[in-house]
Design an enzyme around this catalytic site. Structure first.
Site, short mmCIF file in Angstrom:
data_model
loop_
_atom_site.label_atom_id
_atom_site.label_comp_id
_atom_site.label_asym_id
_atom_site.label_seq_id
_atom_site.Cartn_x
_atom_site.Cartn_y
_atom_site.Cartn_z
CD GLU A 248 -5.76 0.53 6.44
OE1 GLU A 248 -6.02 1.45 5.64
OE2 GLU A 248 -4.65 0.37 6.96
CE1 TYR B 32 -4.00 4.10 -0.57
CE2 TYR B 32 -5.12 4.92 1.38
CZ TYR B 32 -5.18 4.34 0.13
OH TYR B 32 -6.38 4.01 -0.40
CB SER B 33 2.28 6.89 4.96
OG SER B 33 1.15 6.62 5.73
CD GLN C 107 -2.59 1.11 2.72
OE1 GLN C 107 -2.16 0.48 3.70
NE2 GLN C 107 -3.75 1.74 2.75
CB SER D 130 -2.92 8.27 14.54
OG SER D 130 -3.58 9.53 14.52
CG ASN D 131 -6.22 4.67 18.08
OD1 ASN D 131 -6.17 4.23 16.93
ND2 ASN D 131 -6.32 3.89 19.13
#
Lengths: 361, 395
Positions: free
Chosen positions: B244, B128-129, B126, B380-381
């Site tokens: 996800e 993405y980041s 993946q 992230s949370n």
């Protein structure tokens, strides 16, 4: 499998919720609390018309004959609106005692009165969970001696149901000779608890009582208190979100600050999964008896912890206003506080849960 | 409220259990029990079994080789697999890019990619980041410039799990710098063998190599590898992120982990010779987590009955990963000093020698250590809390 409320249950819960929202706004709650009126006439009459006091009373005795999940979702609404009316003792624990342990005559006498809301029943079982202050009740030749603390729905009770140390249950008239009765003023001024002191008091035993019936009363009571906290907590979140959307500092609403947003999001993430837990616990009381006691402990301890977190956090979001009498948020804060302690605090129910799972002696 | 499984669901559960009993070898489940990471070849073997049975793409529609199962059947299947310690298959193809391809891709793309994802012959990662675009993903800068029938891609991705084993990468790239960030992103499928791609390992806290940096220097990607329209990539990316997050909650895996910790706690001795379950402080922690997990499990059942009634995927992600991290912490407490030895070969399953200490100690610390990633990945949370505040609470 269908894990959720039925259409009827949703209607029931909405109906009770709407009624309380309209008929028991904060001013009314405050009025009742300030006058120590735990059965305010107008409100109680409306509750009676809805059939709420007879929710668990079998239809043969004039009640609705519904289950513990139904009772729990009603209690959730009671917590949501900090309703100053009897419920856990009168409408949940007393009908269990009478239905399971009462004689035919006792059922005939009391159940229809409970269902119609004509009788308030105070319930004293605290000492079956843990003893403080040397309390506890002993029965001797049909007469009671000793002390029962934290009798639920104590105020204006027409009769008391008290468990003695041998798990027998007794009906006691409020004017019985030798009985002295005292209010216990708690932080929560929306629900009544009291103390009964017995000096050789005449009582009428429920002939079928035993330890399992007392345990069932306690299990049910715990689930109701958990549901009460669920409702009160949900309202505290909603109030925090509304306040955060109105209160301005630095030229913008405080809800636009991430520090405040996250407090609200954390409350939501903590409380929302609790709803399913309370539903299952209520359901288990009727349909999964093997799970009922453990789930009652789990629901009670978890909602106590999450409830406290939500109560504190919502108060934080309200800033200085949160701890004023004027705003009234404290009614919810304290309701959650008393829910935590009645019928066993989280430490106690966790110990019981450990025992039920064979982990502790 | 009805918590009884329907007869056909009971029968389905029995069928799944039978399949597991016949196909999940002791060697494989033991490896997972110990917590060691199974090798890719072993995972592929397991994927082949599932593929042959037609049980590989649980959530896909039947026309693309999916199971066509009801929500309840999917729930049962996932739970049984986790409780039996079946290896978790790589999610990048099956749960992430696969659904994007069959939902937004064209016929050629479906034909080219779906069968390899199902069979496990093609491994995906993946993209993405980026170093400067973590939580603020939409600010990503890896640039794709259209030249004839190709995009020329330049830039860098980071935290790319298993890029070193992947055949393909699905990538978010910037195709328009002049518009609002979200409106200038395109979703590309890129063959990892294309010249100009360089993969460098990032060794993580557990001492192992899961993560990578991926560098793109003048990488030529055919326009036919673009999903959907140019500059609409953010829509496809968000679709994938919701899938996800829901998976990350990992409820059945945590249930399995509780069972294991309870076994450990009965076994492990305190300093005074008692079992850890006799310690009220340990019991308290364990029971709080177990109840939290029960709440999540019942919530999943509630979502099965009425998807609209449940909380957001962000709530599930936050609570699910909190439970996972707390459990990893309790496991470390339970194995006590046996969590200390670092035994890389045992972890990777490449050694035949017995580990120092009991089997169950080997991966405990490394699971705890790498478990710190759970509150970061998948958004992230803290970002999830922003999402709840905005989307659920309207703040």
């Amino acid at each position: 499998m269908e894990f959720g409320l039925s259409e009827d249950q949703r209607l029931l819960q909405d109906g009770v919720g709407r009624f309380l929202e309209e008929q028991s706004p904060l001013e009314k709650v405050r009025e009742a609390a300030d006058s120590n009126d735990f059965v305010p006439r107008g409100l109680w009459d409306g509750i009676r018309e809805l059939g709420v006091p007879g929710i668990l009373v079998p239809e043969d005795f004039g009640g609705m004959g519904l289950g513990f999940l139904d009772a729990a979702i009603i209690n959730e609404m009671m917590g949501r609106h900090v309703a100053p009316v009897p419920f856990v003792g009168t409408s949940v624990m007393a009908p269990i005692a009478l239905t399971l342990a009462g004689s035919e005559a006792q059922k005939q006498n009391w159940l229809p009165q409970i269902a119609s809301g004509d009788a308030i029943v105070g319930v004293g079982v605290t000492e079956r969970i843990g003893v403080r202050e040397n309390a506890g009740v002993i029965a001797n030749n049909g007469k009671l001696t000793g002390k029962a603390l934290f009798v639920i729905d104590w105020s204006k009770a027409d009769v008391y149901i008290v468990a003695d140390r041998d798990n027998c249950l007794h009906l006691v008239a409020p004017d019985a000779a030798g009985l002295s009765s005292h209010v216990l003023n708690t932080i929560d001024k929306t629900r009544s608890v009291g103390e009964l002191v017995f000096d050789n008091v005449e009582a009428e035993p429920l002939p079928g009582a035993n330890v399992n019936i007392v345990a069932r009363m306690i299990d049910a009571g715990r689930i109701m208190l958990a549901a009460d906290t669920l409702g009160a907590g949900q309202m505290m979140i909603e109030k925090a979100v509304i306040y955060a959307g109105e209160r301005k500092q630095f030229g913008r609403v405080i809800g636009s600050f991430q520090a405040v947003k996250h407090l609200c999001a954390e409350m939501t993430a903590a409380l929302e999964p609790c709803r399913s837990l309370v539903w299952y616990a209520g359901h288990a009381m009727d349909e999964v008896p093997d799970d009922a006691s453990l789930m009652a402990c789990h629901a009670k301890s978890h909602l106590s912890e999450v409830g406290r977190f939500v109560a504190r956090t919502s108060t934080e979001v309200h800033g200085g206003m949160g701890f004023t009498d004027l705003l009234g948020l404290h009614y919810w804060f304290k309701r959650i506080g008393l829910d935590r302690q009645l019928l066993g605090g989280p430490e106690q129910v966790r110990l019981e849960a450990a025992r039920l799972q064979g982990w502790a002696a | 409220m009805d918590i009884e499984l329907a007869k056909e669901d009971e029968a389905f559960r029995a069928e799944v259990r039978k399949f597991i009993a016949e196909n999940l070898t002791r060697e494989l489940s033991d490896k997972i029990t110990v917590g060691a990471s199974a090798e890719r070849s072993v995972l592929r073997g397991w994927q082949k079994f599932l593929h042959k049975r037609g049980w590989i793409a649980v959530n896909w529609p039947t026309e693309y080789g999916g199971t066509g199962w009801t929500a309840m059947q999917k729930f049962i299947f996932n739970e049984e697999m986790a409780l039996a310690n079946a290896p978790r298959l790589s999610p990048f193809g099956l749960s992430m890019v696969g659904p994007v391809i069959y939902t937004f891709g064209n016929e050629d793309q479906k034909k080219q990619h779906l069968s390899g994802i199902l069979s496990g012959d093609t491994a995906w990662c993946q993209g993405y980041s980026e170093p400067g675009s973590g939580s603020d993903l939409a600010s990503l800068k890896t640039k794709a410039v259209r030249v004839g029938d190709d995009y020329i891609v330049n830039g860098q991705k980071i935290w790319t799990s298993y890029a070193h084993e992947a055949d393909w990468i699905f990538c978010l790239v910037r195709t328009d710098e002049t518009v609002k960030q979200q409106a200038g992103i395109t979703f590309l499928l890129i063959d990892m063998k294309t010249p100009g791609i360089e993969v460098k390992p990032i060794i993580s806290i557990d001492g192992l190599h899961h993560l990578n940096e991926v560098f793109f220097t003048d990488v030529k990607v055919p326009v036919t590898n673009r999903i959907g329209e140019e500059n609409k990539g953010w829509t496809y990316a968000k679709f994938l992120l919701v899938n996800e997050r829901t998976g990350i909650a990992g409820v059945p895996e945590s249930k399995r982990s509780i069972v294991r910790i309870k076994e450990l706690a009965r076994k492990e001795r305190l300093g005074d010779g008692g079992a850890l379950v006799d310690d009220p402080a340990f019991r308290h922690k364990l029971s709080e987590i177990e109840i939290k997990l029960m709440g999540l499990e019942f919530t999943n059942l509630r979502i099965l009955a009425d998807a609209a009634a449940g909380p957001s995927s962000s709530t599930l992600k936050i609570v699910g990963t909190e439970v996972q991290q707390s459990l990893a912490e309790l496991a470390v407490e339970a194995v006590a000093f046996y969590a200390q030895p670092f035994q890389k070969e045992q972890l990777l399953g490449t050694s035949n020698e017995s580990p120092v200490g009991p089997d169950y100690g080997v991966a405990t610390a490394s699971a705890y250590n790498f478990g710190r990633a759970a509150s970061i990945y998948g958004g992230s949370n803290e970002i999830q809390r922003n999402v709840i505040a905005k989307a659920v609470l309207g703040l």
